[in-house]
Scaffold this active site. Structure first.
Site, PDB file in Angstrom:
ATOM      1  N   ILE A  17     -10.734 -16.645  -4.924  1.00 17.50           N
ATOM      2  CA  ILE A  17     -11.799 -17.175  -4.095  1.00 17.50           C
ATOM      3  C   ILE A  17     -12.050 -18.616  -4.514  1.00 17.50           C
ATOM      4  O   ILE A  17     -11.694 -19.029  -5.617  1.00 17.50           O
ATOM      5  CB  ILE A  17     -13.100 -16.346  -4.223  1.00 17.50           C
ATOM      6  CG1 ILE A  17     -13.570 -16.298  -5.682  1.00 17.50           C
ATOM      7  CG2 ILE A  17     -12.911 -14.959  -3.668  1.00 17.50           C
ATOM      8  CD1 ILE A  17     -14.861 -15.551  -5.877  1.00 17.50           C
ATOM      9  N   THR A  56      -6.023 -12.757  -3.598  1.00 15.46           N
ATOM     10  CA  THR A  56      -5.703 -13.308  -4.907  1.00 15.46           C
ATOM     11  C   THR A  56      -6.842 -14.082  -5.552  1.00 15.46           C
ATOM     12  O   THR A  56      -7.086 -13.963  -6.736  1.00 15.46           O
ATOM     13  CB  THR A  56      -4.470 -14.236  -4.807  1.00 15.46           C
ATOM     14  OG1 THR A  56      -3.367 -13.463  -4.335  1.00 15.46           O
ATOM     15  CG2 THR A  56      -4.106 -14.850  -6.131  1.00 15.46           C
ATOM     16  N   GLY A  82      12.441 -35.407  -1.859  1.00 14.22           N
ATOM     17  CA  GLY A  82      11.956 -36.438  -0.954  1.00 14.22           C
ATOM     18  C   GLY A  82      10.468 -36.352  -0.777  1.00 14.22           C
ATOM     19  O   GLY A  82       9.753 -35.898  -1.664  1.00 14.22           O
ATOM     20  N   GLY A 105     -12.676  -8.312  -8.579  1.00 19.63           N
ATOM     21  CA  GLY A 105     -12.273  -6.920  -8.407  1.00 19.63           C
ATOM     22  C   GLY A 105     -11.447  -6.710  -7.159  1.00 19.63           C
ATOM     23  O   GLY A 105     -10.711  -5.739  -7.048  1.00 19.63           O
ATOM     24  N   ASN A 106     -11.566  -7.641  -6.185  1.00 20.70           N
ATOM     25  CA  ASN A 106     -10.738  -7.578  -4.981  1.00 20.70           C
ATOM     26  C   ASN A 106      -9.303  -8.042  -5.242  1.00 20.70           C
ATOM     27  O   ASN A 106      -8.405  -7.784  -4.429  1.00 20.70           O
ATOM     28  CB  ASN A 106     -11.310  -8.446  -3.864  1.00 20.70           C
ATOM     29  CG  ASN A 106     -12.280  -7.704  -2.966  1.00 20.70           C
ATOM     30  OD1 ASN A 106     -13.476  -8.004  -2.945  1.00 20.70           O
ATOM     31  ND2 ASN A 106     -11.770  -6.737  -2.221  1.00 20.70           N
ATOM     32  N   SER A 107      -9.082  -8.755  -6.337  1.00 23.92           N
ATOM     33  CA  SER A 107      -7.748  -9.294  -6.634  1.00 23.92           C
ATOM     34  C   SER A 107      -6.702  -8.189  -6.625  1.00 23.92           C
ATOM     35  O   SER A 107      -6.880  -7.144  -7.254  1.00 23.92           O
ATOM     36  CB  SER A 107      -7.739  -9.980  -7.994  1.00 23.92           C
ATOM     37  OG  SER A 107      -8.461 -11.183  -7.962  1.00 23.92           O
ATOM     38  N   LEU A 154      17.226 -25.225  -1.615  1.00 21.10           N
ATOM     39  CA  LEU A 154      17.944 -25.967  -0.583  1.00 21.10           C
ATOM     40  C   LEU A 154      18.753 -27.092  -1.209  1.00 21.10           C
ATOM     41  O   LEU A 154      19.908 -27.311  -0.848  1.00 21.10           O
ATOM     42  CB  LEU A 154      16.951 -26.518   0.438  1.00 21.10           C
ATOM     43  CG  LEU A 154      17.537 -27.150   1.692  1.00 21.10           C
ATOM     44  CD1 LEU A 154      18.259 -26.097   2.535  1.00 21.10           C
ATOM     45  CD2 LEU A 154      16.420 -27.798   2.528  1.00 21.10           C
ATOM     46  N   GLY A 155      18.122 -27.804  -2.153  1.00 20.15           N
ATOM     47  CA  GLY A 155      18.828 -28.882  -2.856  1.00 20.15           C
ATOM     48  C   GLY A 155      18.511 -30.273  -2.341  1.00 20.15           C
ATOM     49  O   GLY A 155      19.400 -31.124  -2.291  1.00 20.15           O
ATOM     50  N   ASP A 164       2.134 -14.968  -9.030  1.00 21.06           N
ATOM     51  CA  ASP A 164       1.010 -14.072  -9.298  1.00 21.06           C
ATOM     52  C   ASP A 164       1.170 -12.722  -8.599  1.00 21.06           C
ATOM     53  O   ASP A 164       0.227 -12.201  -7.996  1.00 21.06           O
ATOM     54  CB  ASP A 164      -0.319 -14.722  -8.884  1.00 21.06           C
ATOM     55  CG  ASP A 164      -1.515 -14.063  -9.580  1.00 21.06           C
ATOM     56  OD1 ASP A 164      -1.291 -13.298 -10.526  1.00 21.06           O
ATOM     57  OD2 ASP A 164      -2.651 -14.306  -9.136  1.00 21.06           O
ATOM     58  N   HIS A 200      -2.227 -11.494 -12.586  1.00 21.70           N
ATOM     59  CA  HIS A 200      -3.380 -11.737 -13.469  1.00 21.70           C
ATOM     60  C   HIS A 200      -4.250 -10.489 -13.633  1.00 21.70           C
ATOM     61  O   HIS A 200      -5.045 -10.410 -14.563  1.00 21.70           O
ATOM     62  CB  HIS A 200      -4.212 -12.927 -12.970  1.00 21.70           C
ATOM     63  CG  HIS A 200      -5.054 -12.677 -11.767  1.00 21.70           C
ATOM     64  ND1 HIS A 200      -4.672 -13.055 -10.498  1.00 21.70           N
ATOM     65  CD2 HIS A 200      -6.264 -12.080 -11.619  1.00 21.70           C
ATOM     66  CE1 HIS A 200      -5.629 -12.725  -9.641  1.00 21.70           C
ATOM     67  NE2 HIS A 200      -6.584 -12.127 -10.289  1.00 21.70           N
TER      68      HIS A 200
END
Length: 464
Positions: A242, A240, A283, A222-224, A279-280, A150, A120
């Site tokens: 907050i 990523t 559940g 800005g920390n992203s 994994l397939g 992301d 982003h």
């Protein structure tokens, strides 16, 4: 006579007192040996009253700030024409083009200039500019992205070797461990904040595929894309997002675990796109109700409701009713736990699955299948992802296709429902089979409402 009686009484009393005192203080006989001992003061423990001191982060901060960069995203937009001006002054030509600038952070992960950041941060960029901690600037090339997770990978070219941050094992961190967040909030370069790991495996994404590290280190816009490092200065996460009603830091921030980020980066470097294995199994989480209905003595794990055809799980012998409680030695309590482990693997990787079958322990080795060829069972409907061509033809970017029906209630309508598109379940848009699997795992056999488009273009709603 009266005086004699008084003298005798006094003498007798004095003798009794003297004898009693002797017995009490000088003989070994304990007259209170049968009485309970009573403590009249509060219990006391001698403790160390030294002041608590946090670890020294100077070395970790110094090691990290030189490898965290400022990312500038420049995109160009066309301003709309002004219809009022055109009315009075005639057609003025096309709308004015203007530059829109976004900023964030990134982390250098190799000495030759590979940089990891959030998708982003760079999304929609026409130009990407990187500023190092020493204020040198470089144009960056986009190598690849994974919008779902992301993560984006950039590359800058320089003849010099660059300082870089080493990946650490994010599974090795624990709640309470100290961490540093390093980035460029509000365009303030080389900002370092400290905190602890508040929680692991937080599920915040709409389709439940991400397992975030939660910290209380201050992270702001800005920390992203910046670094979350341990006390050694090694990378354990990519900051990523907050959780805030105001858009600024209010207590908690979230980072993509380094193990997942590293796997995505390696895929982008080697293949140009992310390689996703499955994994397939489908559940839901085992709870007391499911345990009672299935007469289970084991009340934790992931209950297998369906096994994907031609998947690694089917080939390894996993069956409906099995309870998966560990993968590669890591505990499994939900689909998120299972998926967060599988997300760090590639097709054809092998994993050791520990499960309960009829309350007996079994261990199976499963070779992961390719996600693209997977067809999963969704409450008696065999579904698969739509191809980009099919999505374009339908004018949608979500939905899954029905390939077959084993649900007896709708078997008679198979000719009409086969190749139909499931758009939503219980009001939630279905993005892909993985998202459908996640929704099913949360519903635990609740009633389902499926919205579909038939091959004839008719819209239907099925109640299961």
């Amino acid at each position: 006579m009266k005086n004699i009686g008084t003298i005798l009484a006094t003498s007798l009393l004095s003798g009794v007192v003297t004898l009693g005192s002797y017995k009490l203080f000088f003989e070994d006989t304990n007259y209170f040996e049968n009485a309970k001992e009573i403590t009249t003061s509060a219990p006391f423990r001698n403790v160390n009253n030294s002041v608590f001191e946090a670890p020294n982060f100077k070395l970790a901060a110094e090691k990290t700030i030189h490898s965290v960069v400022h990312v500038k995203n420049v995109s160009f937009r066309n301003a709309p024409r002004n219809p009022i001006m055109e009315y009075f002054y005639g057609y003025q030509g096309g709308g004015q083009t203007y530059a829109q600038v976004g900023t964030g952070s990134g982390v250098i992960i190799s000495e030759d200039g590979y940089i990891i950041t959030n998708n982003h941060v760079i999304q929609g960029a026409s130009e990407l500019e990187i500023t190092l901690n020493d204020n040198r600037t470089f144009k960056a090339k986009l190598i690849g992205t994974d919008s779902k997770m992301d993560i984006a990978l950039l590359k800058i070219n320089t003849s010099e070797k660059l300082p870089f941050t080493t990946f650490a094992d994010s599974d090795a961190i624990s709640v309470g461990d100290w961490v540093l967040a390093v980035g460029n909030p509000y365009n303030l370069t080389s900002t370092v904040t400290a905190g602890i790991v508040s929680a692991k495996a937080r599920n915040l994404s709409e389709n439940g595929i991400q397992s975030f590290i939660q910290t209380d280190a201050a992270v702001n816009p800005g920390n992203s894309g910046g670094a979350l490092v341990n006390s050694n200065g090694d990378l354990i996460g990519i900051n990523t997002m907050i959780s805030s009603a105001t858009g600024s830091y209010v207590g908690y921030s979230f980072a993509i675990p380094s193990n997942l980020a590293r796997k995505i980066v390696n895929d982008l470097m080697e293949y140009g796109k992310v390689q996703q294995g499955i994994l397939g199994v489908q559940g839901y989480e085992v709870n007391s109700q499911i345990a009672a209905e299935n007469k289970l003595t084991f009340k934790q794990g992931f209950y297998v409701e369906n096994v994907t055809k031609n998947s690694g799980a089917e080939a390894a012998g996993i069956k409906k009713g099995d309870i998966i409680y560990k993968i590669d030695g890591k505990g499994i309590n939900s689909f998120l736990d299972l998926n967060s482990i599988i997300a760090t693997k590639r097709p054809n990787d092998e994993v050791k699955v520990s499960l309960k079958r009829n309350n007996q322990d079994k261990e199976l080795v499963v070779k992961l299948s390719k996600k693209e060829i997977a067809q999963i069972q969704f409450n008696g409907f065999e579904i698969e992802n739509l191809s980009p061509k099919e999505q374009k033809a339908l004018g949608i970017n979500y939905g899954v296709k029905i390939n077959g029906i084993s649900n007896e209630r709708f078997k008679a309508y198979e000719s009409e429902l086969k190749n139909a598109i499931i758009l939503a379940v219980n009001g939630s848009k279905i993005k892909n089979t993985e998202h459908a699997n996640e929704i099913l795992s949360k519903l635990n056999q609740e009633q389902l409402r499926m919205d579909l488009i038939t091959p004839r273009g008719e819209r239907l709603r099925l109640i299961l």
